[in-house]
Design an enzyme around this catalytic site. Structure first.
Site, PDB file in Angstrom:
ATOM      1  CD  GLN A 175      -3.126   0.872   2.053  1.00  0.00           C
ATOM      2  OE1 GLN A 175      -3.281  -0.170   2.661  1.00  0.00           O
ATOM      3  NE2 GLN A 175      -3.952   1.882   2.172  1.00  0.00           N
ATOM      4  CG  PHE A 176       1.243   3.741  -3.653  1.00  0.00           C
ATOM      5  CD1 PHE A 176       1.118   5.106  -3.825  1.00  0.00           C
ATOM      6  CD2 PHE A 176       0.309   2.899  -4.255  1.00  0.00           C
ATOM      7  CE1 PHE A 176       0.089   5.626  -4.590  1.00  0.00           C
ATOM      8  CE2 PHE A 176      -0.712   3.409  -5.021  1.00  0.00           C
ATOM      9  CZ  PHE A 176      -0.842   4.779  -5.190  1.00  0.00           C
ATOM     10  CB  THR A 177      -2.138   5.250  -0.146  1.00  0.00           C
ATOM     11  OG1 THR A 177      -2.599   4.094   0.556  1.00  0.00           O
ATOM     12  CG2 THR A 177      -2.551   5.159  -1.609  1.00  0.00           C
TER      13      THR A 177
END
Length: 149
Positions: free
Chosen positions: A79-81
């Protein structure tokens, strides 16, 4: 590297209408890879997660890590967010997140480090749209950042 670790009774990840990974008791881990992260950070945070003593012992105290808890499994979701920067305006910037090729390699190293800790690991699929479901247990949710280890 940043992880949001949630103790769950069960969790699953669906990709393109099919279950890709599913666990019973254990941790759902949302993992973000920073642009500067590498194998060292992957191993460091994996060791911390494998050692988290947040499962109940015989006296009902949070005192057991996933291995000691016996049936604990891990479901890992990239999850790059988690590296969103919202200081300026309302549209997040993701410039601190690792570029996809780098982040994917580091995510793989992280999953390998977890497996070497002896805990069953299931995964989402890097870079895809996923639907994640969980039954939170506690709730117990812990944020871990390698900058603070």
């Amino acid at each position: 590297m940043r992880a949001v670790v949630t103790r769950v009774r069960s969790a699953s990840v669906e990709i393109e209408g099919r279950i890709n990974g599913q666990i019973g008791q254990g941790f759902l881990v949302l993992l973000g890879v920073h642009a500067d992260d590498g194998e060292r950070e992957a191993e460091k945070i994996a060791d911390k997660i494998c050692g988290l003593r947040v499962f109940d012992d015989a006296d009902g105290k949070m005192n057991l890590n996933p291995t000691d808890a016996g049936a604990a499994e891990l479901l890992i979701i990239s999850q790059f967010t988690l590296f969103a920067d919202v200081r300026k305006g309302n549209r997040p910037s993701f410039v601190k997140a690792g570029k996809p090729e780098h982040a994917n390699i580091t995510w793989i190293k992280f999953n390998e480090a977890l497996r070497s800790g002896g805990v069953p690991v299931r995964e989402g699929r890097f870079g895809t749209h996923m639907r994640v479901g969980l039954i939170n247990d506690g709730p117990v949710t812990i944020t871990i950042d390698t900058d603070n280890l």
